[in-house]
Design a protein around this motif. Structure first.
Motif, PDB file in Angstrom:
ATOM      1  N   GLY A  65      96.604  46.724 -51.319  1.00 12.30           N
ATOM      2  CA  GLY A  65      95.596  47.262 -50.428  1.00 12.30           C
ATOM      3  C   GLY A  65      94.314  46.462 -50.502  1.00 12.30           C
ATOM      4  N   PRO A  66      93.640  46.274 -49.379  1.00  9.25           N
ATOM      5  CA  PRO A  66      92.359  45.562 -49.412  1.00  9.25           C
ATOM      6  C   PRO A  66      91.382  46.224 -50.376  1.00  9.25           C
ATOM      7  N   GLN A  67      90.548  45.405 -50.976  1.00 10.06           N
ATOM      8  CA  GLN A  67      89.590  45.873 -51.979  1.00 10.06           C
ATOM      9  C   GLN A  67      88.195  45.460 -51.561  1.00 10.06           C
ATOM     10  N   TYR A  68      87.291  46.406 -51.563  1.00  5.03           N
ATOM     11  CA  TYR A  68      85.888  46.138 -51.236  1.00  5.03           C
ATOM     12  C   TYR A  68      85.264  45.223 -52.280  1.00  5.03           C
ATOM     13  N   ILE A  69      84.452  44.271 -51.812  1.00  2.87           N
ATOM     14  CA  ILE A  69      83.751  43.402 -52.741  1.00  2.87           C
ATOM     15  C   ILE A  69      82.250  43.667 -52.679  1.00  2.87           C
ATOM     16  N   ILE A  70      81.672  43.524 -51.492  1.00  2.00           N
ATOM     17  CA  ILE A  70      80.227  43.578 -51.368  1.00  2.00           C
ATOM     18  C   ILE A  70      79.868  43.697 -49.894  1.00  2.00           C
ATOM     19  N   HIS A  71      78.660  44.132 -49.594  1.00  4.87           N
ATOM     20  CA  HIS A  71      78.216  44.142 -48.215  1.00  4.87           C
ATOM     21  C   HIS A  71      76.708  43.925 -48.161  1.00  4.87           C
ATOM     22  N   GLY A  72      76.216  43.581 -46.981  1.00  5.35           N
ATOM     23  CA  GLY A  72      74.781  43.385 -46.815  1.00  5.35           C
ATOM     24  C   GLY A  72      74.385  43.505 -45.359  1.00  5.35           C
ATOM     25  N   LEU A  73      73.094  43.683 -45.137  1.00  7.43           N
ATOM     26  CA  LEU A  73      72.566  43.762 -43.779  1.00  7.43           C
ATOM     27  C   LEU A  73      71.692  42.543 -43.485  1.00  7.43           C
ATOM     28  N   LYS A  74      70.637  42.380 -44.265  1.00  6.14           N
ATOM     29  CA  LYS A  74      69.742  41.241 -44.067  1.00  6.14           C
ATOM     30  C   LYS A  74      69.503  40.479 -45.364  1.00  6.14           C
TER      31      LYS A  74
END
Lengths: 110, 116
Positions: free
Chosen positions: A43-52
């Protein structure tokens, strides 16, 4: 949803930093950049996210250009277990559905 | 660490048979999703589900597919009459709430469906 462009594959030496680029030139102001990875059909695994802003967590760093048209995921010290397909996904702030592309197959070599 | 659990891990069925894939979400997660991945292809969105209703569905999710939470815990995907092209890995994903947190989806390990 904004389209993303990633190289189909990349290699990295174990212990070195892996820098995975993503182009999202049509991104809108309310869209986030998310990175997931998929290890061998798991299953896909979350790593990181960002906006700006640039972001860092225990797994990786995310560098987003000032114009937000591209980003780079950095795995600071790649290990063999980091071999996976890495997906860069642009997601609207109001819709949590993820639209996966083909991603980048990162191969970490001993 | 809490995880999304999917059963069965692998199911082989004959074309035309009904299949039910089950997902146990992380406790207190409220939003549920099904995705599928045909071998060698992209991960594709099928459906999202919240408050006992479908929130959004893709073109793939036709009348042969249905989802429900029959007992308030398990989240199921039913395929009424399987076709060869339904052979794929099916992933359940969940998330806790609309606002706050990382907005990440937590994926299960998948159920591999093989239609013969």
């Amino acid at each position: 949803d904004a389209k993303t462009t990633q190289p189909p594959s990349m290699d990295c030496a174990e212990g070195r930093a892996a820098n995975l680029p993503c182009n999202h030139s049509t991104i809108s102001g309310n869209e986030y950049v998310y990175w997931y990875r998929q290890i061998h059909s798991q299953g896909p695994q979350y790593i990181i996210h960002g906006l700006k802003n640039n972001e860092t967590n225990e797994m990786a760093s995310l560098i987003i250009t000032e114009d937000r048209k591209s980003s780079t995921l950095i795995l600071p010290h790649a290990t063999l277990r980091d071999t996976a397909v890495y997906y860069c996904i642009v997601r609207p702030g109001s819709n949590y559905k993820l639209t996966f592309g083909k991603g980048t197959l990162l191969t970490v070599n001993p | 660490e809490p995880e999304v659990t999917q059963t069965p891990s692998h199911q082989v069925t004959q074309m035309g048979q009904e299949v039910i894939l089950r997902c146990v979400p992380i406790s207190n997660h409220l939003y549920f999703y099904w995705y599928r991945q045909i071998l060698g292809q992209k991960v594709e969105f099928l459906v999202s589900f919240y408050n006992n209703e479908i929130s959004e569905k893709s073109e793939i999710f036709d009348d042969q597919f249905s989802v429900e939470r029959p007992d308030g815990s398990n989240f199921t995907l039913k395929i009424r009459s399987t076709k060869l092209e339904d052979s794929a890995m099916y992933f359940c994903a969940t998330r806790p709430y609309a606002g706050g947190g990382t907005g990440e989806l937590f994926f299960g390990e998948g159920s591999r469906l093989t239609v013969l």
